[in-house]
Design a protein around this motif. Structure first.
Motif, PDB file in Angstrom:
ATOM      1  N   ASP A  99       0.823  -1.211   0.000  1.00 17.67           N
ATOM      2  CA  ASP A  99       0.000   0.000   0.000  1.00 17.67           C
ATOM      3  C   ASP A  99       0.858   1.262   0.000  1.00 17.67           C
ATOM      4  O   ASP A  99       0.473   2.289  -0.572  1.00 17.67           O
ATOM      5  CB  ASP A  99      -0.921   0.014   1.230  1.00 17.67           C
ATOM      6  N   SER A 100       2.035   1.174   0.642  1.00 24.54           N
ATOM      7  CA  SER A 100       2.927   2.332   0.728  1.00 24.54           C
ATOM      8  C   SER A 100       3.870   2.442  -0.458  1.00 24.54           C
ATOM      9  O   SER A 100       4.771   3.292  -0.448  1.00 24.54           O
ATOM     10  CB  SER A 100       3.748   2.249   2.026  1.00 24.54           C
ATOM     11  N   ARG A 101       3.714   1.565  -1.451  1.00 22.74           N
ATOM     12  CA  ARG A 101       4.561   1.556  -2.654  1.00 22.74           C
ATOM     13  C   ARG A 101       6.030   1.339  -2.325  1.00 22.74           C
ATOM     14  O   ARG A 101       6.913   1.901  -2.984  1.00 22.74           O
ATOM     15  CB  ARG A 101       4.383   2.839  -3.459  1.00 22.74           C
ATOM     16  N   VAL A 102       6.296   0.533  -1.295  1.00 23.15           N
ATOM     17  CA  VAL A 102       7.679   0.163  -0.994  1.00 23.15           C
ATOM     18  C   VAL A 102       8.240  -0.702  -2.117  1.00 23.15           C
ATOM     19  O   VAL A 102       9.440  -0.669  -2.397  1.00 23.15           O
ATOM     20  CB  VAL A 102       7.754  -0.588   0.354  1.00 23.15           C
ATOM     21  N   TYR A 103       7.356  -1.453  -2.784  1.00 20.85           N
ATOM     22  CA  TYR A 103       7.780  -2.353  -3.854  1.00 20.85           C
ATOM     23  C   TYR A 103       7.055  -1.987  -5.154  1.00 20.85           C
ATOM     24  O   TYR A 103       6.120  -2.680  -5.573  1.00 20.85           O
ATOM     25  CB  TYR A 103       7.477  -3.807  -3.488  1.00 20.85           C
ATOM     26  N   PRO A 104       7.466  -0.915  -5.816  1.00 18.56           N
ATOM     27  CA  PRO A 104       6.794  -0.534  -7.064  1.00 18.56           C
ATOM     28  C   PRO A 104       6.977  -1.601  -8.136  1.00 18.56           C
ATOM     29  O   PRO A 104       8.088  -2.065  -8.393  1.00 18.56           O
ATOM     30  CB  PRO A 104       7.503   0.774  -7.452  1.00 18.56           C
ATOM     31  N   GLY A 105       5.862  -1.992  -8.731  1.00 15.03           N
ATOM     32  CA  GLY A 105       5.917  -3.013  -9.767  1.00 15.03           C
ATOM     33  C   GLY A 105       5.693  -4.417  -9.254  1.00 15.03           C
ATOM     34  O   GLY A 105       5.831  -5.385 -10.007  1.00 15.03           O
ATOM     35  N   LEU A 106       5.317  -4.574  -7.969  1.00 17.27           N
ATOM     36  CA  LEU A 106       5.096  -5.898  -7.395  1.00 17.27           C
ATOM     37  C   LEU A 106       3.601  -6.147  -7.195  1.00 17.27           C
ATOM     38  O   LEU A 106       2.909  -5.335  -6.578  1.00 17.27           O
ATOM     39  CB  LEU A 106       5.824  -6.028  -6.059  1.00 17.27           C
ATOM     40  N   TYR A 107       3.122  -7.260  -7.712  1.00 21.60           N
ATOM     41  CA  TYR A 107       1.746  -7.697  -7.521  1.00 21.60           C
ATOM     42  C   TYR A 107       1.799  -9.038  -6.789  1.00 21.60           C
ATOM     43  O   TYR A 107       2.307 -10.024  -7.326  1.00 21.60           O
ATOM     44  CB  TYR A 107       1.046  -7.848  -8.874  1.00 21.60           C
TER      45      TYR A 107
END
Length: 445
Positions: A277-285
């Protein structure tokens, strides 16, 4: 046929791989899109979410369903769709002994071991690193002589640092290992290069002398794995990937572990959801699969109210009105119509030497009788029947009709299921307490 194309577009090798897996009673690793049934309602929403994550977002989806609803099938089908859209994918089986949910460093290692892309079904991480280094050299050293190894290493190292600047700020060892791997490759020292690549993949027991060449010590830990996941996502992005689809399969197994391990696992899942939710891992689903008991029972997410709140989805209405946009998606049990349709698709996929015999003797009526025979002996629970149904369809109908010109299922087929070939859930449905040496003879109606 469906989004996987018509039968004539599927290679003979792929069809054999699919049928071989069904013959063994396992879920095929590839080709699930060719006989996926009942998933059309999820396609548009999941494709939309994958597109959003590809722009630098992050996503999470929990797939819930009882045994036989096809959770693992769904996950691998979704992996296929993601790879077709430029994603790398990884499927990790959660296990307290081998892959506990709370050990992030183990999840990272297992993810890299199972990493796939559309181009590479095995060894994908090594191939991606090769591609990444090649692109760096092409960009960083166009005017440097080929024999100026120091100049190439320096130029690539500087570009590497710029490319991974945000990762290096919190986890400098990822960039340090990559730099040392590139330097070792230029020097022709494959032992060091391969050892450091193994360490970068989270493998334990890499020699201290090898790690010393990159200025690193010890094995990857939980905190380091978080940074390494971000490094992996950066490399994926810079090699033209849309992102990473990570499947954590069978998370319900944490209900059966010691209380302290269960609490750590639930908290780790809550932290992962918050980080996404905090976009710590951009591009991860991230996709997790589990039984309804895990989501609703006393030993599952209800033990950690913050996690229960994050994953809550209202399923009080009829399944046909589900939107698929909630944090959880529920899979309904197979019914007779779906079972017959899967049978038809597998029949069409079967790599027959004598397709005319298959068409004449393995008719829809034969499929229906097989389905009724198996389902009836499994307590009428169609949702438990697909694995056994498909295994018997291949082994006892399609294989025999194709091999023997005088074999006619209507005359010669007698359905026999051994208790030893059933899973625990299938035995429970059949009313069998445990495997036995006795065969159960099931007569077709």
């Amino acid at each position: 046929m469906n989004d996987g194309g018509t039968v004539t577009e599927i290679s003979l090798l792929k069809r054999r791989e699919i049928v071989d897996a069904l013959r063994r009673g396992t879920v095929p690793h590839h080709g699930l899109e060719t006989f996926a049934v009942g998933l059309d309602r999820f396609v548009a929403i999941l494709d939309e979410e994958l597109a959003d994550v590809a722009t630098g977002g992050a996503g999470f989806k929990a797939i819930r369903g009882d045994y036989g609803t096809g959770k693992t099938f769904f996950a691998r089908w979704l992996e296929h769709r993601a790879r077709e859209r430029g994603y790398a994918t990884a499927l990790v089986q959660i296990s307290e002994t081998d892959t506990p949910l709370y050990r992030f460093e183990t999840l990272y290692r297992r993810a890299l071991e199972s990493l796939q892309t559309r181009e590479w079904a095995t060894g994908a991480f090594r191939c991606l690193i090769d591609r990444w280094f090649f692109d760096l050299e092409e960009e960083a050293a166009p005017g440097i002589a080929d024999d100026d190894l120091e100049g190439i290493a320096r130029a690539v190292g500087e570009l590497l640092e710029r490319r991974l600047a945000s990762i290096s700020a919190t986890q400098p060892l990822f960039a340090a290992a990559l730099r040392a791997i590139h330097r070792a490759r230029l020097a022709g020292d494959q032992t060091i290069a391969e050892g450091l690549l193994a360490w970068l993949m989270g493998q334990p027991n890499v020699g201290a002398d090898i790690k010393r060449t990159a200025g690193i010590k010890g094995d990857l830990d939980h905190r380091g794995a978080s940074g390494f996941f971000r490094g992996l996502l950066a490399v994926l992005h810079q090699t033209g990937r849309s992102g990473l689809l990570l499947v954590l399969d069978e998370v319900e197994t944490i209900q059966r572990v010691r209380a302290d391990s269960r609490e750590k696992s639930l908290n780790a899942l809550r932290q992962l959801v918050d980080d996404l939710d905090s976009r710590v891992y951009p591009g991860l689903y991230v996709v997790v699969t589990g039984t309804p008991q895990f989501f609703d029972g006393p030993q599952g997410i209800r033990r950690l109210p913050p996690l229960e709140q994050r994953l809550h989805t209202d399923f009080s209405g009829p399944e046909r009105f589900d939107t698929g946009r909630g944090t959880q998606v529920r899979l309904g049990a197979f019914d007779d119509t779906k079972l017959l349709e899967v049978g038809r698709r597998v029949r069409a996929l079967y790599p027959a030497r004598h397709p005319e015999r298959i068409a004449a003797r393995v008719t829809d009526d034969t499929l229906q009788r097989l389905a009724r025979g198996i389902t009836g002996q499994l307590g009428g629970k169609t949702g438990v029947a697909p694995r056994v149904f498909l295994r018997k369809l291949v082994l006892d109908l399609l294989d025999k009709v194709d091999a023997h010109p005088d074999y006619d299922p209507a005359q010669h087929f007698n359905l026999v299921v051994s208790a030893g070939e059933l899973t625990a859930e299938e035995r429970a449905a059949a009313g069998i307490a445990a495997p036995s040496v006795d065969d159960i003879h099931l007569e077709l109606p």
